[in-house]
Design a protein around this motif. Sequence first.
Motif, PDB file in Angstrom:
ATOM      1  N   ILE A 104      90.358  19.315  20.501  1.00 55.55           N
ATOM      2  CA  ILE A 104      90.512  17.974  21.076  1.00 55.55           C
ATOM      3  C   ILE A 104      90.008  16.948  20.061  1.00 55.55           C
ATOM      4  CG2 ILE A 104      89.816  16.415  22.939  1.00 55.55           C
ATOM      5  CD1 ILE A 104      89.398  18.845  24.703  1.00 55.55           C
ATOM      6  N   PRO A 105      90.810  15.949  19.738  1.00 56.75           N
ATOM      7  CA  PRO A 105      90.355  14.927  18.785  1.00 56.75           C
ATOM      8  C   PRO A 105      89.102  14.218  19.297  1.00 56.75           C
ATOM      9  CG  PRO A 105      92.719  14.746  19.167  1.00 56.75           C
ATOM     10  CD  PRO A 105      92.198  15.735  20.152  1.00 56.75           C
ATOM     11  N   GLU A 106      88.269  13.797  18.358  1.00 55.27           N
ATOM     12  CA  GLU A 106      86.981  13.187  18.713  1.00 55.27           C
ATOM     13  C   GLU A 106      87.123  11.956  19.592  1.00 55.27           C
ATOM     14  OE1 GLU A 106      83.680  12.248  16.055  1.00 55.27           O
ATOM     15  OE2 GLU A 106      84.321  14.011  14.924  1.00 55.27           O
ATOM     16  N   ASP A 107      88.108  11.113  19.290  1.00 54.74           N
ATOM     17  CA  ASP A 107      88.254   9.888  20.079  1.00 54.74           C
ATOM     18  C   ASP A 107      88.780  10.164  21.489  1.00 54.74           C
ATOM     19  OD1 ASP A 107      90.661  10.635  18.865  1.00 54.74           O
ATOM     20  OD2 ASP A 107      91.449   8.593  18.915  1.00 54.74           O
ATOM     21  N   LEU A 108      89.234  11.387  21.770  1.00 54.53           N
ATOM     22  CA  LEU A 108      89.710  11.747  23.109  1.00 54.53           C
ATOM     23  C   LEU A 108      88.715  12.631  23.871  1.00 54.53           C
ATOM     24  CD1 LEU A 108      93.481  12.512  22.421  1.00 54.53           C
ATOM     25  CD2 LEU A 108      92.465  10.418  23.308  1.00 54.53           C
ATOM     26  N   GLN A 109      87.555  12.845  23.308  1.00 52.62           N
ATOM     27  CA  GLN A 109      86.575  13.707  23.973  1.00 52.62           C
ATOM     28  C   GLN A 109      85.752  12.907  24.977  1.00 52.62           C
ATOM     29  OE1 GLN A 109      84.310  16.060  21.223  1.00 52.62           O
ATOM     30  NE2 GLN A 109      86.109  17.184  20.536  1.00 52.62           N
ATOM     31  N   THR A 110      86.391  12.601  26.087  1.00 50.83           N
ATOM     32  CA  THR A 110      85.716  11.928  27.193  1.00 50.83           C
ATOM     33  C   THR A 110      85.695  12.885  28.380  1.00 50.83           C
ATOM     34  OG1 THR A 110      87.765  10.966  28.020  1.00 50.83           O
ATOM     35  CG2 THR A 110      86.510   9.659  26.420  1.00 50.83           C
ATOM     36  N   ASN A 111      84.826  12.605  29.332  1.00 44.66           N
ATOM     37  CA  ASN A 111      84.712  13.488  30.493  1.00 44.66           C
ATOM     38  C   ASN A 111      86.026  13.654  31.262  1.00 44.66           C
ATOM     39  OD1 ASN A 111      82.059  14.159  29.987  1.00 44.66           O
ATOM     40  ND2 ASN A 111      81.235  12.537  31.290  1.00 44.66           N
ATOM     41  N   PRO A 112      86.778  12.590  31.532  1.00 45.81           N
ATOM     42  CA  PRO A 112      88.040  12.783  32.264  1.00 45.81           C
ATOM     43  C   PRO A 112      89.042  13.663  31.511  1.00 45.81           C
ATOM     44  CG  PRO A 112      87.402  10.476  32.323  1.00 45.81           C
ATOM     45  CD  PRO A 112      86.476  11.156  31.370  1.00 45.81           C
ATOM     46  N   ILE A 113      89.132  13.497  30.200  1.00 38.81           N
ATOM     47  CA  ILE A 113      90.094  14.289  29.423  1.00 38.81           C
ATOM     48  C   ILE A 113      89.625  15.735  29.316  1.00 38.81           C
ATOM     49  CG2 ILE A 113      91.121  14.577  27.135  1.00 38.81           C
ATOM     50  CD1 ILE A 113      91.260  11.513  26.977  1.00 38.81           C
ATOM     51  N   ILE A 114      88.332  15.944  29.113  1.00 35.82           N
ATOM     52  CA  ILE A 114      87.805  17.306  29.052  1.00 35.82           C
ATOM     53  C   ILE A 114      87.991  18.013  30.395  1.00 35.82           C
ATOM     54  CG2 ILE A 114      85.681  18.661  28.811  1.00 35.82           C
ATOM     55  CD1 ILE A 114      84.829  16.612  26.661  1.00 35.82           C
ATOM     56  N   SER A 115      87.783  17.291  31.487  1.00 36.62           N
ATOM     57  CA  SER A 115      87.981  17.917  32.801  1.00 36.62           C
ATOM     58  C   SER A 115      89.455  18.264  33.024  1.00 36.62           C
ATOM     59  CB  SER A 115      87.460  17.021  33.914  1.00 36.62           C
ATOM     60  OG  SER A 115      88.230  15.863  34.035  1.00 36.62           O
TER      61      SER A 115
END
Length: 175
Positions: A104-115
Amino acid sequence: MRIGLLLLNIFSFLLMSCGDGESQSQITDIETENQKTPITAKAIENFDYSDYALSTNGEEAVADWEKYQELAIQISYLKKADLSFFNGDKKLLKKFIDEFKAQIPEDLQTNPIISRTIIIETTLLRLNENLTLDNIDSDLKLESVKEVVVAFSNLNYQINKKLSRDIYEQIKAEY
């Protein structure tokens, strides 16, 4: 006496063989009942869900995320009822999922995207189980296909939402 015993054996054999035909027809009925709704491209097209596509910014953000690109291709095959990627070896699928989450790209590593990636993992593994087991009826298999397609669409939605929020936060008031 021997003739009576012989006739009794023949009669009991005929009586026992008559019962097999009824149970065979019941087994056939159960098998056809399990195969009610085949998994076809038309059945998948008829799913009722919101299919989100990536925005231009989203496409740029996931351009280097190889496993996302591969999953997007496999989802497009899945929508055409090609299940070959999803009903393969579970170890290979698990390895793909682990690499998918690790890249997962760093700028997309947020809780909603990880979930959402975890939800995709769960639905992919469930689909694999349902497709590889013979005693699962087609309706449940079709429902599992829908869950995977919806989970991928929701991932796209979260990526778009995150990127549009980032753009909104960059806009500064002029007064």
